[in-house]
Design a protein around this motif. Structure first.
Motif, PDB file in Angstrom:
ATOM      1  N   PHE A  96       1.031  -1.127   0.021  1.00 15.54           N
ATOM      2  CA  PHE A  96       0.059  -0.077   0.023  1.00 15.54           C
ATOM      3  C   PHE A  96       0.837   1.435  -0.036  1.00 15.54           C
ATOM      4  O   PHE A  96       1.851   1.351   0.438  1.00 15.54           O
ATOM      5  CB  PHE A  96      -0.904  -0.094   1.157  1.00 15.54           C
ATOM      6  N   ASP A 161      -5.894   6.240  -0.234  1.00 13.27           N
ATOM      7  CA  ASP A 161      -5.032   5.245   0.127  1.00 13.27           C
ATOM      8  C   ASP A 161      -5.135   4.454  -1.151  1.00 13.27           C
ATOM      9  O   ASP A 161      -5.998   4.030  -1.725  1.00 13.27           O
ATOM     10  CB  ASP A 161      -5.368   4.418   1.400  1.00 13.27           C
ATOM     11  N   GLN A 163      -3.783   0.479  -2.898  1.00 14.23           N
ATOM     12  CA  GLN A 163      -3.040  -0.787  -2.829  1.00 14.23           C
ATOM     13  C   GLN A 163      -2.298  -1.066  -4.170  1.00 14.23           C
ATOM     14  O   GLN A 163      -2.658  -0.418  -5.170  1.00 14.23           O
ATOM     15  CB  GLN A 163      -4.034  -1.909  -2.865  1.00 14.23           C
TER      16      GLN A 163
END
Length: 183
Positions: A96, A161, A163
């Motif tokens: 991440f 955020d 991944q």
């Protein structure tokens, strides 16, 4: 030939020392507490938070545990500030990249804050969270321009955020929280 080499070395020393002097003057240390830039004053130490709201909002994003701990306010500095404390923990096997310091904040006063208003950053760990068990903890503060802290009753915070796999983005989650602040 030897004279040219010595002359070039002297010129290089002068150029390097001039560059070093410029970097010192651009990070002006004022009373040991602030560093001035073109946009905002950066604090070296975390602001003293005199108003704290324990949010403790937690969510899981594909194995990445995210905890927004607190929304804080400081009236001790010349410029009032809002701050957040956040923790990330990789509980899965994904990788991440997180950027809560680039959050956008909207206050019920109408004031909107962005990364250009950040006045303090404290980060522990890397914002690139690759392995299971990796953590990232951060505290950020933003300068308020015109909002009166006692009048702020609602705060909206959002950031992205990601991944990732190498340079590829596999998925993203937009964190968006709206918080009613109680006295």
């Amino acid at each position: 030939m030897r004279k040219i080499s010595i002359l070039l070395m002297c010129v290089m020393v002068l150029v390097l020392s001039a560059c070093n002097d410029k970097s010192k003057s651009s990070s002006n240390d004022k009373n040991g507490e602030e560093i001035e830039s073109d946009q905002v004053s950066f604090l070296k130490e975390e602001p003293k938070w005199d108003i704290q709201y324990g949010v403790d909002e937690e969510y899981n994003f594909n194995g990445l545990n995210v905890l927004l701990e607190d929304i804080n306010f400081s009236t001790y500095e010349d410029t009032p500030q809002i701050g957040i404390k956040i923790k990330y923990e990789n509980r899965g096997h994904g990788s991440f990249e997180v950027y809560p310091g680039q959050a956008s904040i909207k206050l019920d006063s109408g004031e909107e804050l962005s990364v250009t208003d950040v006045s303090f950053t404290k980060e522990e760990g890397s914002s690139k969270i690759s392995d299971k068990g990796d953590t990232f903890t951060a505290t950020y503060a933003w300068n308020l321009s015109y909002s009166d802290i006692p009048e702020i009753k609602k705060v909206e915070i959002s950031w992205d955020d990601y991944q990732v796999s190498g340079d590829d983005i596999l998925d993203y989650k937009k964190f968006n929280g709206v918080y009613e602040l109680e006295d």
